[in-house]
Design an enzyme around this catalytic site. Sequence first.
Site, mmCIF file in Angstrom:
data_model
loop_
_atom_site.group_PDB
_atom_site.id
_atom_site.type_symbol
_atom_site.label_atom_id
_atom_site.label_comp_id
_atom_site.label_asym_id
_atom_site.label_seq_id
_atom_site.Cartn_x
_atom_site.Cartn_y
_atom_site.Cartn_z
ATOM 1 N N ASP A 191 -6.379 3.578 5.430
ATOM 2 C CA ASP A 191 -5.339 4.021 4.486
ATOM 3 C C ASP A 191 -4.092 3.160 4.668
ATOM 4 O O ASP A 191 -3.635 2.940 5.793
ATOM 5 C CB ASP A 191 -5.023 5.503 4.754
ATOM 6 C CG ASP A 191 -4.104 6.096 3.707
ATOM 7 O OD1 ASP A 191 -4.573 6.924 2.907
ATOM 8 O OD2 ASP A 191 -2.907 5.723 3.688
ATOM 9 N N ASN A 199 5.415 1.124 -3.504
ATOM 10 C CA ASN A 199 5.431 1.281 -4.967
ATOM 11 C C ASN A 199 6.845 1.540 -5.475
ATOM 12 O O ASN A 199 7.285 0.955 -6.462
ATOM 13 C CB ASN A 199 4.563 2.464 -5.387
ATOM 14 C CG ASN A 199 3.105 2.072 -5.603
ATOM 15 O OD1 ASN A 199 2.819 1.009 -6.135
ATOM 16 N ND2 ASN A 199 2.189 2.917 -5.172
ATOM 17 N N HIS A 204 4.897 -0.565 -9.240
ATOM 18 C CA HIS A 204 3.461 -0.268 -9.255
ATOM 19 C C HIS A 204 2.579 -1.520 -9.384
ATOM 20 O O HIS A 204 1.543 -1.613 -8.710
ATOM 21 C CB HIS A 204 3.190 0.727 -10.391
ATOM 22 C CG HIS A 204 2.033 1.619 -10.136
ATOM 23 N ND1 HIS A 204 0.794 1.374 -10.669
ATOM 24 C CD2 HIS A 204 1.932 2.756 -9.400
ATOM 25 C CE1 HIS A 204 -0.032 2.333 -10.274
ATOM 26 N NE2 HIS A 204 0.625 3.187 -9.511
ATOM 27 N N ASP A 208 -0.486 -2.536 -7.004
ATOM 28 C CA ASP A 208 -1.849 -2.882 -7.452
ATOM 29 C C ASP A 208 -2.301 -4.218 -6.861
ATOM 30 O O ASP A 208 -3.455 -4.371 -6.461
ATOM 31 C CB ASP A 208 -1.897 -2.981 -8.982
ATOM 32 C CG ASP A 208 -1.943 -1.606 -9.641
ATOM 33 O OD1 ASP A 208 -1.952 -0.600 -8.906
ATOM 34 O OD2 ASP A 208 -1.976 -1.553 -10.888
ATOM 35 N N GLU A 234 -5.152 4.685 -2.340
ATOM 36 C CA GLU A 234 -4.854 3.583 -1.412
ATOM 37 C C GLU A 234 -5.633 3.787 -0.123
ATOM 38 O O GLU A 234 -5.199 3.467 0.958
ATOM 39 C CB GLU A 234 -3.345 3.467 -1.140
ATOM 40 C CG GLU A 234 -2.571 4.741 -1.244
ATOM 41 C CD GLU A 234 -2.689 5.610 0.008
ATOM 42 O OE1 GLU A 234 -3.409 6.627 -0.081
ATOM 43 O OE2 GLU A 234 -2.051 5.289 1.025
HETATM 44 P P1 GH3 Z 1 0.958 7.199 4.639
HETATM 45 O O1 GH3 Z 1 1.391 6.057 5.484
HETATM 46 O O2 GH3 Z 1 1.143 8.502 5.352
HETATM 47 O O3 GH3 Z 1 -0.413 7.037 4.135
HETATM 48 O O4 GH3 Z 1 1.980 7.255 3.406
HETATM 49 P P2 GH3 Z 1 1.673 6.826 1.905
HETATM 50 O O5 GH3 Z 1 2.950 6.697 1.184
HETATM 51 O O6 GH3 Z 1 0.794 5.625 1.889
HETATM 52 O O7 GH3 Z 1 0.792 8.038 1.417
HETATM 53 P P3 GH3 Z 1 0.957 9.003 0.190
HETATM 54 O O8 GH3 Z 1 -0.340 9.735 0.115
HETATM 55 O O9 GH3 Z 1 2.214 9.819 0.316
HETATM 56 O O10 GH3 Z 1 1.106 8.072 -1.071
HETATM 57 C C1 GH3 Z 1 0.084 7.277 -1.531
HETATM 58 C C2 GH3 Z 1 0.625 6.407 -2.609
HETATM 59 O O11 GH3 Z 1 -0.358 5.506 -3.099
HETATM 60 C C3 GH3 Z 1 1.112 7.196 -3.790
HETATM 61 C C4 GH3 Z 1 0.481 6.539 -4.970
HETATM 62 O O12 GH3 Z 1 1.404 6.297 -5.967
HETATM 63 C C5 GH3 Z 1 -0.050 5.238 -4.446
HETATM 64 N N1 GH3 Z 1 -1.223 4.814 -5.175
HETATM 65 C C6 GH3 Z 1 -2.405 5.448 -5.288
HETATM 66 N N2 GH3 Z 1 -3.245 4.764 -6.112
HETATM 67 C C7 GH3 Z 1 -2.570 3.664 -6.536
HETATM 68 C C8 GH3 Z 1 -2.882 2.578 -7.410
HETATM 69 O O13 GH3 Z 1 -3.977 2.483 -7.974
HETATM 70 N N3 GH3 Z 1 -1.952 1.629 -7.599
HETATM 71 C C9 GH3 Z 1 -0.732 1.712 -6.978
HETATM 72 N N4 GH3 Z 1 0.144 0.738 -7.202
HETATM 73 N N5 GH3 Z 1 -0.392 2.732 -6.182
HETATM 74 C C10 GH3 Z 1 -1.291 3.694 -5.946
HETATM 75 MG MG MG Z 2 -1.176 5.829 2.669
HETATM 76 MG MG MG Z 3 -3.671 8.189 1.328
#
Ligand code: GH3
Ligand code: MG
Ligand code: MG
Length: 311
Positions: A191, A199, A204, A208, A234
């Site tokens: 992760d 982001n 965003h 990506d 992610e």
């Molecule tokens: P942690 O270190 O605890 O994992 O914190 P984090 O911010 O990575 O985890 P959190 O679950 O709070 O947020 C995940 C983020 O990933 C939020 C979401 O917007 C982003 N994300 C998920 N899918 C995509 C994607 O396809 N593209 C982009 N750019 N961002 C994404």
């Molecule tokens: Mg994360």
């Molecule tokens: Mg996550």
Amino acid sequence: FYQALDPGQLIEKIEHYSYAHPPDPYRVMVVDDSKAQAKYIENVLQKAGMRSRVLTDPMEVIDALDEFSPEIIILDMYMPGCTGTELAKVIRQQDHLHSVPIIYLSAEEDVSKQLHAMSMGGDDFLTKPIDAKHLVATLHNRGRRARSLLALMIRDSLTGLYNHTHTLSLLESEISRAHQSGQPLTFVMLDLDHFKRINDTYGHPIGDRILKSLSLFLKQRLRKTDHIGRYGGEEFAIVLPDTREEDALGVMNEIREKFSQLRQPAAGTDFHVTFSCGVAQWWGESPQELCERADTLLYGAKSEGRNQVVA
Ligand code: GH3
Ligand code: MG
Ligand code: MG
Ligand code: MG
């Protein structure tokens, strides 16, 4: 009435038509109660470089489906005990056979009966006697489309990695392979750290791009036999066959370190991105339990400060 062709004539006929043969031959199941008809189709398929499983008893179909896993199914219409239409209906009720092309091959000329059969889930209705070229062309077209559809269905469109569902199904099949071979198997949950912040800070599209670049990075550094999937937004899942936990730990730590050193350019500046991993060797538990264990380890890596691999 069916006129058997001399195999020599048959070869000649088929060789006039050349198709780009896929390296992996199409698997075609044929169900026809007439032995002569079944033999003819089997010959046609063999000469066309396809793999076939021929059944003359429709009652054997259900078991054979699992074992042979056909990519295309050819059904006769009238057979003792069961019609092709009824078989098609049963086949379509199984989720994983939802998009397998079904081709009826029958002497039935009544269009309303043909249409009824099609409404039960058939894709084509070919009439006997069938010209070998016609049959081969239909199989090639259906097979090619079925394969490209399947290839799309199992992948994540942003990264090109396997999607969640397919990653789990690969984990399941690797677990049964490890069970049989006695070889070790290790599962990794990965992760990205603070990805929400990335982001929010850089936008965003940059997020990506990082997801894509990590995917490429993993593909380049892992073996061809390893399976890499985008498990969620992610979050990535990696199945490492024939790999012990300590070896996976070493590899993932090396990848983690190299990835964290990459400069990610954005808006005239650059920054670094890290990830955390949970690494779990299979101990004989269910795939779901293995995922949960890897996830718990990943959670541990996060709470211990991120940018680390925990086994
Ligand atoms: P942690 O270190 O605890 O994992 O914190 P984090 O911010 O990575 O985890 P959190 O679950 O709070 O947020 C995940 C983020 O990933 C939020 C979401 O917007 C982003 N994300 C998920 N899918 C995509 C994607 O396809 N593209 C982009 N750019 N961002 C994404
Ligand atoms: Mg994360
Ligand atoms: Mg996550
Ligand atoms: Mg029949």
